[in-house]
Motif scaffolding. Structure first.
Motif, short mmCIF file in Angstrom:
data_model
loop_
_atom_site.label_atom_id
_atom_site.label_comp_id
_atom_site.label_asym_id
_atom_site.label_seq_id
_atom_site.Cartn_x
_atom_site.Cartn_y
_atom_site.Cartn_z
N PRO A 102 0.80 -1.23 0.00
CA PRO A 102 0.00 0.00 0.00
C PRO A 102 0.83 1.28 0.00
N HIS A 103 1.99 1.25 0.67
CA HIS A 103 2.83 2.45 0.71
C HIS A 103 3.33 2.81 -0.69
N LYS A 104 3.82 1.80 -1.41
CA LYS A 104 4.31 2.05 -2.76
C LYS A 104 3.16 2.53 -3.66
N SER A 105 1.99 1.94 -3.49
CA SER A 105 0.82 2.36 -4.28
C SER A 105 0.46 3.80 -3.99
N ALA A 106 0.50 4.19 -2.72
CA ALA A 106 0.16 5.56 -2.34
C ALA A 106 1.19 6.55 -2.89
N MET A 107 2.46 6.20 -2.81
CA MET A 107 3.51 7.10 -3.31
C MET A 107 3.39 7.27 -4.82
N THR A 108 3.10 6.18 -5.54
CA THR A 108 2.96 6.28 -6.98
C THR A 108 1.72 7.07 -7.35
N THR A 109 0.65 6.93 -6.57
CA THR A 109 -0.55 7.74 -6.80
C THR A 109 -0.22 9.22 -6.63
N SER A 110 0.60 9.53 -5.63
CA SER A 110 1.03 10.92 -5.43
C SER A 110 1.81 11.42 -6.64
N ARG A 111 2.68 10.56 -7.18
CA ARG A 111 3.44 10.93 -8.38
C ARG A 111 2.50 11.29 -9.52
N ILE A 112 1.50 10.44 -9.73
CA ILE A 112 0.56 10.67 -10.83
C ILE A 112 -0.17 12.00 -10.63
N MET A 113 -0.61 12.28 -9.40
CA MET A 113 -1.34 13.52 -9.12
C MET A 113 -0.46 14.74 -9.37
N PHE A 114 0.77 14.71 -8.86
CA PHE A 114 1.68 15.85 -9.05
C PHE A 114 2.01 16.05 -10.53
N ASN A 115 2.37 14.97 -11.20
CA ASN A 115 2.79 15.09 -12.59
C ASN A 115 1.64 15.43 -13.52
N THR A 116 0.44 14.93 -13.24
CA THR A 116 -0.70 15.20 -14.10
C THR A 116 -1.18 16.64 -13.95
N THR A 117 -1.09 17.19 -12.74
CA THR A 117 -1.55 18.56 -12.50
C THR A 117 -0.42 19.57 -12.73
N PHE A 118 0.54 19.59 -11.82
CA PHE A 118 1.64 20.55 -11.92
C PHE A 118 2.57 20.26 -13.10
N GLY A 119 2.63 19.00 -13.52
CA GLY A 119 3.51 18.64 -14.62
C GLY A 119 2.83 18.64 -15.98
N ILE A 120 1.63 19.18 -16.06
CA ILE A 120 0.88 19.30 -17.33
C ILE A 120 0.72 17.93 -17.99
N PHE A 121 -0.14 17.13 -17.39
CA PHE A 121 -0.44 15.78 -17.88
C PHE A 121 0.80 14.89 -17.98
N GLY A 122 1.77 15.16 -17.12
CA GLY A 122 2.96 14.32 -17.06
C GLY A 122 4.10 14.76 -17.96
N PHE A 123 3.94 15.86 -18.69
CA PHE A 123 5.00 16.30 -19.60
C PHE A 123 6.27 16.66 -18.83
N PHE A 124 6.10 17.21 -17.63
CA PHE A 124 7.24 17.51 -16.76
C PHE A 124 7.17 16.60 -15.53
N ASP A 125 8.31 16.01 -15.19
CA ASP A 125 8.37 15.09 -14.05
C ASP A 125 8.66 15.89 -12.78
N VAL A 126 7.64 16.62 -12.29
CA VAL A 126 7.84 17.44 -11.10
C VAL A 126 7.88 16.58 -9.84
N ALA A 127 7.26 15.40 -9.88
CA ALA A 127 7.23 14.54 -8.69
C ALA A 127 8.64 14.14 -8.26
N THR A 128 9.50 13.83 -9.22
CA THR A 128 10.88 13.48 -8.89
C THR A 128 11.59 14.66 -8.26
N GLU A 129 11.32 15.86 -8.77
CA GLU A 129 11.91 17.06 -8.19
C GLU A 129 11.43 17.27 -6.76
N PHE A 130 10.21 16.81 -6.45
CA PHE A 130 9.67 16.90 -5.09
C PHE A 130 10.16 15.75 -4.20
N GLY A 131 10.98 14.87 -4.75
CA GLY A 131 11.52 13.78 -3.96
C GLY A 131 10.71 12.50 -3.98
#
Length: 252
Positions: A102-131
């Motif tokens: 569940p932890h890995k699933s939650a972290m990956t879900t967070s990646r998707i949310m960050f990258n889809t919103t702040f990263g413009i549908f994933g074009f920018f990988d902002v989640a990695t920049e956020f750690g």
């Protein structure tokens, strides 16, 4: 129906290309077929598939990938790669849940949310920049988690390195609902997106070709087996490859 046609086509190609390894060619290359078959029982079939894939790559896929790299600015190229990785993260969420992580699933879900919103549908990988680092889970890893043995190494036509368990995993991933299959009704559009993804992955591998040394077939086989062990055990293995090889191995 078209999905079953594609699977049937790949199986037909396997049958047409099946044969024993050419002993004369093996002798010229200094390859001991008998010793290879001790660690690679399906070596004859696998090597034929390897040569078939190499021919397809040399005459078709690599020239297209080189043209793609030539005309595509680096920023756009990286953005397209990021979009496809963001889409692939959805599969990681599902398989993490199937593996009771569940932890890995939650972290990956967070990646998707960050990258889809702040990263413009994933074009920018902002989640990695956020750690929030990217993890990778697929149905082959899920089958391994629940104890299904891998079986012998298997080189597939067009699809590349695998084994019976990962082949079954590919089928599971293929039929697993994805954002593309859910949101796009047109078969032509889905096939076009798949084609772009294949070309993008091949283009990204071009700089990594310098890492290949020695016998190419053995290098790819060992790299694939090493990487699958690394992924299945969540990184808890003896890694004989350097850190700079990670991106190259991941694409297997």
């Amino acid at each position: 129906m078209k999905k079953y046609w594609i699977v049937s086509l790949l199986m037909s190609l396997s049958c047409l290309a099946y044969g024993e390894a050419d002993q004369g060619k093996a002798d010229r290359l200094g390859v001991d077929v008998e010793s290879q078959e001790m660690v690679d029982p399906w070596y004859g079939f696998n090597y034929q598939m390897f040569e078939f894939n190499q021919a397809v790559d040399h005459y078709f896929l690599k020239p297209i990938a080189q043209g793609y790299r030539y005309i595509t600015p680096e920023l756009i190229d990286q953005g397209i790669t990021n979009v496809f990785q963001n889409l692939g993260d959805v599969n990681t969420v599902a398989n993490s849940l199937l593996q009771l992580k569940p932890h890995k699933s939650a972290m990956t879900t967070s990646r998707i949310m960050f990258n889809t919103t702040f990263g413009i549908f994933g074009f920018f990988d902002v989640a990695t920049e956020f750690g929030i680092e990217r993890d990778r889970e697929d149905f082959g890893q899920t089958l391994a988690y629940w104890g299904l043995p891998a079986g012998n190494y298997l080189m597939l036509p067009l699809l590349g390195p695998s084994n019976p368990r990962d082949l079954l995993g590919r089928v599971g991933d293929f039929f697993m609902p994805s954002p593309v299959s859910i949101s796009i009704d047109s078969d032509a559009a889905r096939y076009a997106i798949t084609a772009v993804r294949v070309v993008d992955v091949r283009a990204d591998l071009i700089p990594a070709e310098r890492m290949v040394f020695g016998d190419k077939y053995q290098f790819i086989r060992n790299a694939y087996l090493q990487n699958r062990e690394f992924l299945i055990n969540d990184g808890v293995v003896e890694d004989t490859f350097s850190a700079e090889d990670d991106a190259f191995l991941e694409d297997f």
